[in-house]
Design a protein around this motif. Structure first.
Motif, PDB file in Angstrom:
ATOM      1  N   VAL A 125       0.911  -1.360  -0.032  1.00 42.74           N
ATOM      2  CA  VAL A 125      -0.110   0.073  -0.204  1.00 42.74           C
ATOM      3  C   VAL A 125       0.709   1.165   0.127  1.00 42.74           C
ATOM      4  O   VAL A 125       1.873   1.414   0.844  1.00 42.74           O
ATOM      5  N   ILE A 126       0.793   2.068  -1.146  1.00 45.21           N
ATOM      6  CA  ILE A 126       1.446   3.415  -1.074  1.00 45.21           C
ATOM      7  C   ILE A 126       0.552   4.478  -1.109  1.00 45.21           C
ATOM      8  O   ILE A 126      -0.418   4.749  -1.829  1.00 45.21           O
ATOM      9  N   PHE A 127       0.840   5.229   0.005  1.00 42.79           N
ATOM     10  CA  PHE A 127       0.003   6.582   0.058  1.00 42.79           C
ATOM     11  C   PHE A 127       1.109   7.720  -0.446  1.00 42.79           C
ATOM     12  O   PHE A 127       2.192   7.957   0.191  1.00 42.79           O
ATOM     13  N   LYS A 128       0.670   8.226  -1.581  1.00 46.34           N
ATOM     14  CA  LYS A 128       1.372   9.202  -2.250  1.00 46.34           C
ATOM     15  C   LYS A 128       0.648  10.590  -2.071  1.00 46.34           C
ATOM     16  O   LYS A 128      -0.395  11.002  -2.318  1.00 46.34           O
ATOM     17  N   ARG A 129       1.875  11.391  -1.633  1.00 42.55           N
ATOM     18  CA  ARG A 129       1.380  12.743  -1.473  1.00 42.55           C
ATOM     19  C   ARG A 129       1.255  13.669  -2.726  1.00 42.55           C
ATOM     20  O   ARG A 129       2.279  13.650  -3.598  1.00 42.55           O
ATOM     21  N   VAL A 130       0.232  13.983  -3.037  1.00 44.16           N
ATOM     22  CA  VAL A 130      -0.131  14.607  -4.459  1.00 44.16           C
ATOM     23  C   VAL A 130      -1.222  15.911  -3.978  1.00 44.16           C
ATOM     24  O   VAL A 130      -2.448  15.587  -4.155  1.00 44.16           O
ATOM     25  N   PRO A 131      -0.537  17.080  -3.483  1.00 44.06           N
ATOM     26  CA  PRO A 131      -1.633  18.152  -3.103  1.00 44.06           C
ATOM     27  C   PRO A 131      -2.560  18.478  -4.219  1.00 44.06           C
ATOM     28  O   PRO A 131      -3.493  19.069  -3.718  1.00 44.06           O
ATOM     29  N   GLU A 132      -2.172  18.524  -5.429  1.00 42.76           N
ATOM     30  CA  GLU A 132      -3.218  19.175  -6.424  1.00 42.76           C
ATOM     31  C   GLU A 132      -4.134  18.096  -6.599  1.00 42.76           C
ATOM     32  O   GLU A 132      -3.751  17.100  -7.171  1.00 42.76           O
ATOM     33  N   LEU A 133      -5.397  18.890  -6.791  1.00 44.62           N
ATOM     34  CA  LEU A 133      -6.621  17.956  -6.974  1.00 44.62           C
ATOM     35  C   LEU A 133      -6.396  17.376  -8.481  1.00 44.62           C
ATOM     36  O   LEU A 133      -6.670  16.113  -8.792  1.00 44.62           O
ATOM     37  N   ALA A 134      -5.980  18.347  -9.409  1.00 41.89           N
ATOM     38  CA  ALA A 134      -5.923  17.922 -10.931  1.00 41.89           C
ATOM     39  C   ALA A 134      -5.094  16.921 -11.048  1.00 41.89           C
ATOM     40  O   ALA A 134      -5.252  15.950 -11.666  1.00 41.89           O
ATOM     41  N   ALA A 135      -3.885  16.888 -10.359  1.00 44.58           N
ATOM     42  CA  ALA A 135      -2.668  15.889 -10.602  1.00 44.58           C
ATOM     43  C   ALA A 135      -3.263  14.323  -9.907  1.00 44.58           C
ATOM     44  O   ALA A 135      -3.130  13.296 -10.687  1.00 44.58           O
ATOM     45  N   ARG A 136      -4.238  14.500  -8.848  1.00 39.05           N
ATOM     46  CA  ARG A 136      -4.633  13.226  -8.247  1.00 39.05           C
ATOM     47  C   ARG A 136      -5.761  12.636  -9.342  1.00 39.05           C
ATOM     48  O   ARG A 136      -5.506  11.333  -9.726  1.00 39.05           O
ATOM     49  N   VAL A 137      -6.512  13.446  -9.751  1.00 41.96           N
ATOM     50  CA  VAL A 137      -7.449  12.891 -10.802  1.00 41.96           C
ATOM     51  C   VAL A 137      -6.792  12.389 -11.958  1.00 41.96           C
ATOM     52  O   VAL A 137      -7.196  11.162 -12.589  1.00 41.96           O
ATOM     53  N   ALA A 138      -5.739  13.171 -12.539  1.00 45.46           N
ATOM     54  CA  ALA A 138      -4.926  12.866 -13.832  1.00 45.46           C
ATOM     55  C   ALA A 138      -4.306  11.391 -13.613  1.00 45.46           C
ATOM     56  O   ALA A 138      -4.484  10.450 -14.428  1.00 45.46           O
ATOM     57  N   GLY A 139      -3.673  11.239 -12.182  1.00 48.43           N
ATOM     58  CA  GLY A 139      -3.112   9.998 -11.994  1.00 48.43           C
ATOM     59  C   GLY A 139      -4.177   8.758 -12.039  1.00 48.43           C
ATOM     60  O   GLY A 139      -3.905   7.700 -12.579  1.00 48.43           O
ATOM     61  N   LEU A 140      -5.285   9.093 -11.582  1.00 44.71           N
ATOM     62  CA  LEU A 140      -6.314   7.772 -11.282  1.00 44.71           C
ATOM     63  C   LEU A 140      -6.817   7.595 -12.495  1.00 44.71           C
ATOM     64  O   LEU A 140      -6.645   6.127 -12.964  1.00 44.71           O
ATOM     65  N   VAL A 141      -7.079   8.610 -13.565  1.00 52.31           N
ATOM     66  CA  VAL A 141      -7.398   8.352 -14.956  1.00 52.31           C
ATOM     67  C   VAL A 141      -6.413   7.550 -15.826  1.00 52.31           C
ATOM     68  O   VAL A 141      -6.648   6.528 -16.648  1.00 52.31           O
ATOM     69  N   ALA A 142      -5.164   7.989 -15.443  1.00 51.33           N
ATOM     70  CA  ALA A 142      -3.975   7.304 -16.155  1.00 51.33           C
ATOM     71  C   ALA A 142      -3.731   5.906 -15.746  1.00 51.33           C
ATOM     72  O   ALA A 142      -3.066   5.043 -16.372  1.00 51.33           O
ATOM     73  N   GLY A 143      -4.360   5.483 -14.600  1.00 49.24           N
ATOM     74  CA  GLY A 143      -3.948   4.129 -13.938  1.00 49.24           C
ATOM     75  C   GLY A 143      -2.737   4.246 -12.952  1.00 49.24           C
ATOM     76  O   GLY A 143      -2.501   2.993 -12.746  1.00 49.24           O
ATOM     77  N   ASP A 144      -2.420   5.179 -12.657  1.00 50.12           N
ATOM     78  CA  ASP A 144      -1.086   5.429 -11.755  1.00 50.12           C
ATOM     79  C   ASP A 144      -1.686   5.109 -10.434  1.00 50.12           C
ATOM     80  O   ASP A 144      -0.791   4.715  -9.424  1.00 50.12           O
ATOM     81  N   TYR A 145      -2.630   5.472  -9.955  1.00 49.33           N
ATOM     82  CA  TYR A 145      -3.167   5.671  -8.706  1.00 49.33           C
ATOM     83  C   TYR A 145      -4.696   4.825  -8.770  1.00 49.33           C
ATOM     84  O   TYR A 145      -5.389   4.663  -9.619  1.00 49.33           O
ATOM     85  N   ASP A 146      -4.896   3.747  -7.772  1.00 51.77           N
ATOM     86  CA  ASP A 146      -6.105   3.200  -7.512  1.00 51.77           C
ATOM     87  C   ASP A 146      -7.114   4.024  -6.667  1.00 51.77           C
ATOM     88  O   ASP A 146      -8.443   3.638  -7.027  1.00 51.77           O
TER      89      ASP A 146
END
Length: 520
Positions: A232-253
């Protein structure tokens, strides 16, 4: 309007580059996947009683266990309060001031040690979370009630309280009650243990960097069964847009802190689900009574009457948040005080300002931009509502909580969670003598409030307890050391193929019974 700007920003999120990526494919060695969570922030430490923040408990909940488990997911809204055996198999009230707890045998710590009564007594020892020289002062609101904790035998522990405490079982299932490993704690020392603690939870710590990521790995000897994720990796990503982009790209679950106005946008992707819950938490504004202008409670009361909370809920939360009946919640059951409300009355606010002789002195509201969902947008609306009644209000955005509460602070935002389904688990924890507001001397006109709260701690009669709580509410609202804005919702965006439910706390339960992955 900031909300509209944010919407356009998020709709283009999928096109943004993502600087960090961890594989979520099934791990080659045993078929389990890694599970990556993008969060707005990470805790400074992982010592569970030291780090009681929203962002801290989200992480530590998967590292540590409590003796008794509160069954949040036993209720449809994720806010169940039934207590179940966990590290303890049973508990018995020997007297109003004595509880005997029997431990589950064979539970292993991450270092291979077996859990024993010595570890439990060490966790709750005087000097760690209670007593005059407590190592972790934040533990006192929870366990200052203790008189002693002693092993009876290898698997049995006796808890004694200073007065009859009707909430001890709930305390042992809640914040601050996570069990630590005595041998590791003593060998490593306080600071080293805080960075890489040893506990009994489903995941053990690999590494922790508050500025980057917390990495955990499965503890396969976990007593509830083998964890379902390899890491389990908790990754700090302060910007909302970057969190969503990573989810859409498959980098975050899974990503946290999805604002209500973005739920339909993010949930519009075919493989993403948005899961939300109303939290057992309130966003509050705290006032510094030591400030010359705010030392007059009439000015503080005026600030409160000038707030249109329902407008905040409608504008920022799309109706998903709630305005509670003061610091008073239905989950208290028979202790809930009917007929109370937080009033919006601009005319009364103006009258109080005139009575106080307010002459337009500047009042500055400090907030962090990203720590709380909608914090910045709420602050912008609040300053306008205050200006409408004649308050010379302005907004100051700061980077961290130290700056927010630093020199010359006047107003800052905070949150209060209902740690226990009782007034002692919310208003008393946050605003009592051991709470950080009184300790920091932001509120000093507390004699009557503290007297009622101390009596409530020792009272067992339900009628008398409710009368004392009502008195505390009356004092708190009249003194106005703060005000409640609303009970927020929390939304998570997650891959649809992953089975997971949120709770009404910031706890992120990743135990085997609440985290599952669909196989291709």
């Amino acid at each position: 309007m900031p909300v509209l700007s944010r919407r356009r920003f998020i709709e283009g999120a999928a096109a943004l580059p993502v600087a960090f990526a961890l594989p979520t494919a099934f791990a080659a060695d045993d078929g389990r996947p890694n599970f990556t969570v993008a969060v707005a922030d990470l805790p400074a430490t992982l010592e569970p009683a030291r780090e009681l923040s929203n962002v801290g408990t989200r992480v530590t909940y998967s590292i540590f266990d409590t003796l008794i488990r509160r069954d949040f997911l036993g209720a449809a809204d994720g806010g169940g309060s039934e207590l179940k055996p966990h590290l303890a198999t049973k508990w018995e009230r020997v007297s109003p001031q004595e509880l005997v707890v029997t431990l589950r045998q064979g539970v292993k710590f991450h270092n291979g040690d077996e859990l024993t009564s010595e570890d439990v007594a060490y966790t709750f020892r005087e000097g760690r979370m209670w007593g005059d020289k407590a190592q972790i002062p934040g533990g006192k609101p929870y366990f200052g009630i203790l008189a002693g904790v002693e092993p009876i035998d290898r698997y049995t522990v006796r808890f004694k309280t200073k007065v009859a405490d009707v909430l001890l079982e709930q305390r042992l299932a809640s914040w601050c009650a996570w069990i630590v490993n005595k041998r590791a704690y003593e060998a490593m020392g306080f600071e080293a243990y805080s960075r890489k603690p040893v506990a009994t939870g489903p995941y053990r710590v690999v590494s922790h960097s508050a500025a980057d990521a917390t990495v955990l790995e499965a503890f396969d000897d976990y007593f509830m069964g083998k964890p379902t994720a390899k890491r389990v990796i908790f990754k700090r990503v302060p910007e909302l847009a970057a969190r969503v982009a990573g989810l859409v790209a498959g980098d975050y679950d899974l990503v946290t802190n999805i604002p209500p106005d973005q739920m339909s946008v993010v949930g519009g992707y075919k493989d993403i689900d948005v899961r939300s819950v109303v939290l057992a938490n309130v966003h509050v504004l705290a006032y510094n009574e030591q400030d010359k202008v705010l030392s007059d409670k009439r000015v503080r009361q005026a600030l409160n009457y000038a707030i249109d909370r329902q407008k905040l809920v409608e504008a920022l939360w799309q109706g998903t948040a709630q305005v509670p009946a003061s610091h008073n919640f239905p989950e208290y059951g028979p202790m809930f005080v009917e007929g109370r409300k937080l009033s919006y009355d601009p005319a009364k606010a103006r009258a109080l300002l005139k009575e106080a002789g307010y002459k337009g002195e500047p009042i500055v509201y400090r907030t962090q931009a990203n720590y709380y969902t909608n914090a910045l947008e709420a602050a912008q609306i609040l300053t306008e509502q205050w200006k409408a009644v004649g308050i010379n209000a302005s907004l100051q955005v700061v980077e961290n909580s130290t700056q927010m509460r630093g020199a010359n602070t006047q107003i800052f935002n905070w949150s209060n969670s209902t740690r226990l389904p009782d007034p002692l688990g919310s208003i008393w924890v946050a605003w009592g003598p051991a709470g950080e507001i009184q300790v920091s001397k932001f509120w000093t006109s507390t004699q009557a409030f503290n007297k009622a709260g101390t009596a409530l701690e020792a009272e067992t009669d339900p009628v008398k307890r409710k009368a004392l709580f009502t008195e505390m509410l009356d004092i708190w609202e009249d003194e106005a050391p703060a005000t409640i804005l609303y009970q927020p919702s929390e939304a998570y965006a997650i891959k649809k193929s992953i089975g997971w439910r949120p709770t009404t706390f910031y706890f992120m339960d990743l135990r085997p019974d609440n985290l599952s992955f669909a196989r291709a």
